[in-house]
Scaffold this active site. Structure first.
Site: not given
Ligand SMILES: *Cc1c(COP(=O)(O)O)cnc(C)c1O
Length: 813
Positions: A359, A547-548, A553, A655, A659
């Site tokens: 990952h 995101k985190r 990032k 991911t 979305k």
């Molecule tokens: C999809 C998702 C992530 C991943 O987000 P990235 O932008 O790919 O880092 C992290 N936390 C939650 C709650 C998510 O739904």
């Protein structure tokens, strides 16, 4: 077939009965939470019927099963997705209307099951959803944490962490199975002993025994009868514990100490994405759930009367990142020590069974354990790893003529540490990355030598998300609009979303898309008013980065750009900019100083900008507290711009990007992770790409030829915003943003924030220009939705099933 009217009446009756049985109350007396629990009870009963049937079918037909081992499953809420999957949503809505109740209010009562940190855990949740939807015999195996990922509060602009007591009202979807308990052994002494027949046998003595109790969660397929299982393990004291008798004071103390230590095992999720502290407990967690999971799989397999020699033909086990990698050695232990198998045969079965997903290439995230710690905690497992490594290195020496470089790169035991990624690669028949660019970097850089040693073992499986939760569930109006245009075929075959292409310039259709987006933005504006007490204009651009919080990032780059925009606006109050709402959300690991300061900075800049009347509300900045799955379900549908700005080569896939795309947002991003494939799918006109390429980043690292001072000295806009971190621009801040300033400059800007700043600012101008051309923007938006089918986890899971697991769908009658 039960008619709708009949089903509705049955639901109402059962709901009333549940209210009586659980609370001794009539419907009018129920609290919202009691209503939620009563409805869940009714739905749980429906699910159980198909669950029992599915399990019986799997037992009778001996279908090949896959088990997805993951230390995280970030499930979010389940009632809404269960209703959707069972096709009960509409009927329930109507039933509750007749009862004068609002289903959405009830759905909102469910606490998130936050048993994960972010992307990796959410991926695991999407995957088990897709397995059930596709009718694949696939199950999850993980940990039932008593406390999920901490709840984030913002106090005085800082992140404060509150324990997430998600189980306090009970978890409606779990089934405790005490009869399926497993013993897991830690510590003690392990050695080989010659038996009477002359063979060596492993002995493990004086160990600490922990009981693993499974809590099973049914995973409901989409409009089929498949109900698979997510098995979450809880650590409990062993059965001898309650056997008191006459104990000395010391014995009682030891007993209490033991109990305390056992209860710690499954108490907390580690709130860190990529580097670990309190490390020994983490290793205990890993071995605990992996050993329990594997033992229970083997036990069940043998109970079915199947032969262990055929194990790999009938069972596939997936290792999600390195956390379950110890499973390679544990399966060897079970086959050799408990089933008396010879090494060679056990090894063939193990490698044939296991597959591993990598990952990340962030070096600090590749798990390694000090040998001393590992050996004392898992003495028998360590012996097995030594033997795996001995045989590996014998072969490497022979094939590579004692090449020291190869030995150093491949050895599982190196520099006093156990390298878990290496163990996973050696013990699996398949190793995959999670987006094409990531898989390529694994092969060419991170695991280059392994790829030479094991040609063909490495492959790519680009991540995906379940379109059921992230579109049908999160944005039902958009889903219904799509249904009207292209029928509901895409629910089961998400690639059919491509049929939307022919509507991308259809005014009637795109204006509906615009209207729905506008409604979702109004919903979000209302949420922001309620939670942040801030008014934002739903007609402004909603530009979202959720995101985190992590240096790679680059939330800081987003923020420095906003500061620059604000500076330009202050210099020239007449500057004609489209009103812009910048929205952030995300948790920082509690020990990650730079990430926590980033949150503080976002909130501090927000305070300054949001209260400055002179800019006439042209910029608003919002930090959304406690980003998680359920908040995401509000945010993704409301986005115009999807910020995906990681340093190229660092984000394995992402991911969140998918979305956003599926909900019609346009990507503003670097060529990193799955952004590469998203931009290829939609074409350069339908996204905005900027910044360094991965090759350039990797070359800079290799040559050391980047100097942050070159940018600092030559770009006055960058210099200005950087200096504002430390020159008293933010009054009362005690110079604390000097840490961020120093971090950027002293680390030589390790993630190229300054280097990419100019390109990022230009990309912003470009995307805003696009936004102003409304019809072209809406066309792009529809084109993004149309191509998002590729990024459904159904596509991903079909590839895993076909190429790695070799399992087939099963139709439960
Ligand atoms: C999809 C998702 C992530 C991943 O987000 P990235 O932008 O790919 O880092 C992290 N936390 C939650 C709650 C998510 O739904």
């Amino acid at each position: 077939m039960i008619k709708d009217k009949e089903l509705k009446d049955i639901l109402k009756t059962r709901f009333t009965q549940a209210a009586h049985a659980m609370w001794g109350k009539d419907l009018t007396d129920l609290t919202k939470n009691e209503s939620y629990q009563s409805l869940s009870r009714v739905i749980r009963q429906y699910i159980s019927e198909n669950w029992v049937k599915t399990n019986k079918y799997y037992l009778d037909h001996k279908e090949k099963q896959v088990y997805y081992f993951s230390i995280e499953f970030l499930l979010g809420r389940l009632l809404n997705s269960n209703l959707i999957n069972m096709n009960f949503k509409q009927i329930c809505e109507e039933a509750f209307k007749e009862l004068n109740m609002d289903l959405n209010v009830i759905l909102d009562e469910e606490p998130d099951a936050g048993l994960g940190n972010g992307g990796l855990g959410r991926l695991a949740a999407c995957f088990i959803d897709s397995m059930a939807a596709l009718g694949l015999p696939g199950h999850g195996c993980g940990i039932r944490y008593k406390y999920g990922l901490f709840e984030q509060k913002i106090v005085n602009n800082y992140q404060v962490e509150i324990p997430d007591n998600w189980l306090k009202e009970g978890f409606a979807w779990e089934f405790r199975k005490t009869d399926k308990a497993i013993e897991v052994r830690f510590e003690g002494n392990a050695y080989m002993e010659k038996q009477k027949n002359g063979k060596l046998k492993a002995i493990h003595k004086d160990y600490t025994s922990v009981t693993a109790i499974p809590y099973d969660v049914p995973i409901v397929g989409y409009r089929n009868k498949t109900v698979n299982t997510l098995r979450l393990w809880n650590a409990e004291v062993n059965k001898d514990f309650s056997d008191y008798g006459l104990l000395s004071h010391e014995q009682q103390q030891a007993k209490m100490h033991y109990k305390h230590n056992v209860q710690k095992i499954t108490k907390y999720l580690y709130p860190d994405d990529s580097s670990y502290e309190g490390r020994r407990l983490r290793l205990i967690q890993e071995y605990f759930f992996v050993s329990a999971g594997l033992q229970s799989i083997v036990r069940h397999y043998r109970k079915k009367g199947m032969k262990l020699v055929d194990f790999a033909d009938n069972i596939a086990i997936h290792i999600n990142d390195t956390h379950p990698a110890v499973g390679v050695a544990e399966l060897m232990r079970i086959l050799i020590d408990e089933a008396d198998m010879e090494w060679a045969e056990a090894w063939k079965i193990t490698v044939g069974t296991m597959a591993y997903t990598n990952h990340t290439i962030l070096p600090e995230a590749l798990e390694k354990w000090p040998i001393d710690m590992f050996k004392s905690l898992l003495p028998r497992i360590y012996m097995i790893i030594e033997e795996i490594n001995r045989r590996l290195l014998d072969d490497v020496r022979e094939r590579y003529d004692d090449d020291e470089h190869m030995i150093q790169e491949l050895s599982i035991l190196q520099d006093g540490q156990v390298h878990m990624a290496r163990l996973a690669v050696v013990g699996s028949h398949s190793v995959n990355g999670v987006a094409q660019i990531h898989s390529d970097i694994l092969k060419s850089h991170t695991m280059h030598d392994f790829n030479t040693y094991y040609p063909g073992k490495f492959n790519n499986k680009t991540n995906g998300i379940t379109h059921r939760r992230w579109l049908i569930g999160a944005n039902p109006e958009l889903a219904a609009l799509i249904d009207d245009a292209i029928s509901t075929k895409w629910h089961k075959r998400p690639e059919r979303l491509i049929d939307l292409l022919k509507y991308s310039k259809d005014k009637a259709f795109t204006s509906q898309v615009e209207k729905i987006k506008s409604k979702r933005k109004q919903d979000l504006a209302k949420y922001i008013k309620e939670h942040n007490n801030l008014v934002v204009d739903p007609n402004s651009i909603f530009d979202i980065q959720i995101k985190r919080i992590h240096s790679y990032k680059r939330q800081i780059m987003n923020l420095l750009h906003i500061m620059d925009l604000y500076n330009r606006l202050k210099e020239n109050p007449k500057l004609d900019i489209v009103p812009h709402t910048f929205i952030f959300g995300g948790k920082a690991a509690p020990g990650y100083h730079v990430a926590k300061e980033t949150i503080k900075l976002i909130n501090t800049v927000a305070e300054l900008v949001n209260n400055d009347k002179s800019i006439h509300n042209k910029i608003k900045i919002v930090f959304m507290e406690n980003y998680g799955v359920s908040l995401g379900e509000i945010l993704f549908p409301a986005a115009d711009i999807s910020e995906q700005i990681s340093t190229a080569s660092k984000e394995a896939s992402g991911t969140g990007n998918m979305k956003f795309m599926m909900n019609g947002a346009i990507t503003l991003g670097t060529l990193d992770g799955a952004n590469v494939e998203i931009s290829q799918a939609v074409g350069p006109e339908n996204c905005v790409i900027f910044g360094l390429r991965a090759e350039e980043v990797l070359n800079y690292y290799a040559s050391g030829s980047y100097s942050v001072w070159d940018v600092y000295n030559n770009n006055s806009r960058v210099r200005t915003v950087l200096e504002q971190l430390v020159n008293g621009y933010f009054v009362n801040e005690n110079e604390e943003f000097r840490d961020l300033y120093d971090y950027l400059l002293n680390s030589n800007d390790e993630f190229f924030v300054l280097k990419d700043f100019e390109a990022y600012a230009k990309a912003h101008l470009e995307i805003v220009k696009k936004y102003q051309n409304r019809s072209a923007w809406l066309t792009s938006s529809v084109i993004n939705i149309a191509h998002s089918g590729k990024f459904s986890s159904d596509r991903t899971i079909e590839e895993y099933a076909r190429d790695i697991w070799k399992i087939n769908p099963v139709l439960i009658p």
